[in-house]
Design a protein around this motif. Structure first.
Motif, mmCIF file in Angstrom:
data_model
loop_
_atom_site.group_PDB
_atom_site.id
_atom_site.type_symbol
_atom_site.label_atom_id
_atom_site.label_comp_id
_atom_site.label_asym_id
_atom_site.label_seq_id
_atom_site.Cartn_x
_atom_site.Cartn_y
_atom_site.Cartn_z
ATOM 1 N N ASN A 203 20.418 0.388 17.028
ATOM 2 C CA ASN A 203 19.578 -0.476 16.180
ATOM 3 C C ASN A 203 18.255 0.251 15.923
ATOM 4 O O ASN A 203 17.334 0.201 16.745
ATOM 5 N N HIS A 204 18.147 0.919 14.786
ATOM 6 C CA HIS A 204 17.012 1.824 14.539
ATOM 7 C C HIS A 204 15.693 1.076 14.448
ATOM 8 O O HIS A 204 14.660 1.584 14.868
ATOM 9 N N GLY A 205 15.752 -0.167 13.967
ATOM 10 C CA GLY A 205 14.516 -0.968 13.899
ATOM 11 C C GLY A 205 14.017 -1.284 15.289
ATOM 12 O O GLY A 205 12.837 -1.116 15.613
ATOM 13 N N ALA A 206 14.961 -1.694 16.156
ATOM 14 C CA ALA A 206 14.582 -2.035 17.544
ATOM 15 C C ALA A 206 14.104 -0.776 18.280
ATOM 16 O O ALA A 206 13.149 -0.815 19.062
ATOM 17 N N ILE A 207 14.748 0.346 18.001
ATOM 18 C CA ILE A 207 14.348 1.620 18.648
ATOM 19 C C ILE A 207 12.935 2.002 18.233
ATOM 20 O O ILE A 207 12.091 2.332 19.064
ATOM 21 N N ALA A 208 12.640 1.890 16.937
ATOM 22 C CA ALA A 208 11.299 2.246 16.442
ATOM 23 C C ALA A 208 10.247 1.326 17.060
ATOM 24 O O ALA A 208 9.173 1.771 17.482
ATOM 25 N N ALA A 209 10.588 0.015 17.161
ATOM 26 C CA ALA A 209 9.624 -0.941 17.740
ATOM 27 C C ALA A 209 9.399 -0.633 19.219
ATOM 28 O O ALA A 209 8.268 -0.643 19.716
ATOM 29 N N TRP A 210 10.490 -0.331 19.938
ATOM 30 C CA TRP A 210 10.372 -0.014 21.369
ATOM 31 C C TRP A 210 9.510 1.238 21.558
ATOM 32 O O TRP A 210 8.619 1.277 22.408
ATOM 33 N N ARG A 211 9.734 2.253 20.734
ATOM 34 C CA ARG A 211 8.977 3.509 20.855
ATOM 35 C C ARG A 211 7.493 3.272 20.573
ATOM 36 O O ARG A 211 6.616 3.775 21.281
ATOM 37 N N ARG A 212 7.199 2.454 19.561
ATOM 38 C CA ARG A 212 5.790 2.170 19.233
ATOM 39 C C ARG A 212 5.115 1.455 20.402
ATOM 40 O O ARG A 212 3.990 1.759 20.790
ATOM 41 N N GLU A 213 5.853 0.504 20.998
ATOM 42 C CA GLU A 213 5.290 -0.245 22.134
ATOM 43 C C GLU A 213 5.059 0.692 23.318
ATOM 44 O O GLU A 213 4.051 0.610 24.005
ATOM 45 N N GLN A 214 5.987 1.621 23.503
ATOM 46 C CA GLN A 214 5.822 2.603 24.591
ATOM 47 C C GLN A 214 4.580 3.472 24.353
ATOM 48 O O GLN A 214 3.824 3.772 25.284
ATOM 49 N N GLN A 215 4.366 3.849 23.081
ATOM 50 C CA GLN A 215 3.176 4.661 22.767
ATOM 51 C C GLN A 215 1.902 3.883 23.076
ATOM 52 O O GLN A 215 0.974 4.401 23.699
ATOM 53 N N LEU A 216 1.894 2.618 22.662
ATOM 54 C CA LEU A 216 0.692 1.792 22.874
ATOM 55 C C LEU A 216 0.451 1.565 24.357
ATOM 56 O O LEU A 216 -0.671 1.727 24.863
ATOM 57 N N GLU A 217 1.527 1.254 25.087
ATOM 58 C CA GLU A 217 1.374 0.985 26.535
ATOM 59 C C GLU A 217 0.894 2.233 27.262
ATOM 60 O O GLU A 217 -0.033 2.208 28.072
ATOM 61 N N ARG A 218 1.495 3.378 26.903
ATOM 62 C CA ARG A 218 1.116 4.637 27.597
ATOM 63 C C ARG A 218 -0.333 5.002 27.261
ATOM 64 O O ARG A 218 -1.105 5.427 28.116
ATOM 65 N N THR A 219 -0.709 4.796 25.986
ATOM 66 C CA THR A 219 -2.085 5.151 25.585
ATOM 67 C C THR A 219 -3.087 4.217 26.252
ATOM 68 O O THR A 219 -4.112 4.664 26.781
ATOM 69 N N ARG A 220 -2.766 2.930 26.310
ATOM 70 C CA ARG A 220 -3.659 1.947 26.981
ATOM 71 C C ARG A 220 -3.857 2.341 28.440
ATOM 72 O O ARG A 220 -4.952 2.318 28.989
ATOM 73 N N ARG A 221 -2.763 2.800 29.087
ATOM 74 C CA ARG A 221 -2.798 3.086 30.531
ATOM 75 C C ARG A 221 -3.489 4.425 30.818
ATOM 76 O O ARG A 221 -4.293 4.541 31.725
#
Ligand SMILES: CC(C)N1CCN(Cc2ccc(Cn3ccc4ccc(-c5n[nH]c(N)c5C#N)cc43)cc2)CC1
Length: 228
Positions: A203-221
């Motif tokens: 599911n490419h939409g779900a994959i893109a959303a998951w990756r964006r969330e991972q970027q935000l979480e990692r950057t916040r941390r």
């Protein structure tokens, strides 16, 4: 792109014959030449340094060899090349600065050693060309070579045609201001660690959303200041 490096350790840059940059050199995309500063001295000991005026620890690099070396590269008048001088007192090297260097036709890197290069070298060449003092980071190195290697790699990979798949340059750490998302490959399970199921979903939409969330979480941390 043409890159000239002036250093007392030209062999340090032999590693640029390898990997991506090696291929870019073979294809003529990037031309790199390392010049030995000592070739521009005229005494028996090939002296490039002397004691600092005003006293103090260490030695300072003499201006004369630098003048001869840089004139041999850019001529004796004005030049469109950019002279990059790695320095602890320089502006921070960032991905944005790498992009700016990647856009240059001709880069000349002046690798200092000892306590640095006589200030008059920067002052003189600033009347003939653009000069930027750049720092790799807030820590102390013994000279400019490691910094120049990092700058050449960071800028060189942004030169069109150097990296095979330009898309791989887009979703990297610091591109778009965020850190990169975590990456996985086969096998799906390794030492009881599973690949996140969303990446196997197709599911490419779900994959893109998951990756964006991972970027935000990692950057916040790790680097919250990047989100300011
Ligand atoms: C008081 C008096 C004894 N202090 C003595 C140390 N001084 C600072 C000082 C320290 C080390 C060096 C060695 N060195 C020579 C050329 C050169 C180029 C880049 C770098 C460099 N270091 N760190 C970076 N991020 C760099 C980059 N880019 C270091 C270089 C040069 C200069 C500050 C004055």
């Amino acid at each position: 792109m043409r890159i000239d490096i002036v250093t007392i350790f030209p062999e340090f840059f032999r590693v640029l014959d390898l990997s991506l940059l090696g291929k870019a050199r073979q294809t003529g995309l990037i031309e790199v030449t390392a010049h030995d500063l000592r070739d521009f001295t005229h005494d028996r000991h090939r002296t490039v340094d002397d004691t600092p005026y005003g006293g103090g620890a260490g030695m300072v690099m003499k201006p004369e060899p630098w003048g001869e070396a840089l004139d041999a590269i850019v001529g004796d008048g004005a030049s469109d090349a950019l002279l990059v001088v790695p320095s602890p007192a320089g502006e921070p090297f960032t991905q944005q600065l790498a992009r700016e260097l990647a856009a240059e036709e001709h880069l000349v890197f002046a690798c200092g050693r000892y306590e640095g290069i006589d200030q008059r070298v920067v002052d003189h060449y600033a009347t003939r060309m653009r000069v930027r003092l750049i720092s790799l980071g807030d820590y102390v190195l013994n000279g400019g070579e490691v910094a120049v290697m990092a700058m050449i790699e960071a800028a060189g990979r942004l030169v069109p045609g150097v990296v095979g798949n330009p898309e791989s340059l887009v979703e990297e750490s610091h591109e778009g201001g965020l850190l990169e998302y975590p990456s996985y490959t086969k096998p799906a399970a390794w030492r009881e660690l599973e690949v996140p199921p969303v990446l196997l979903s197709g599911n490419h939409g779900a994959i893109a959303a998951w990756r964006r969330e991972q970027q935000l979480e990692r950057t916040r941390r790790v680097r919250p200041e990047l989100l300011d």
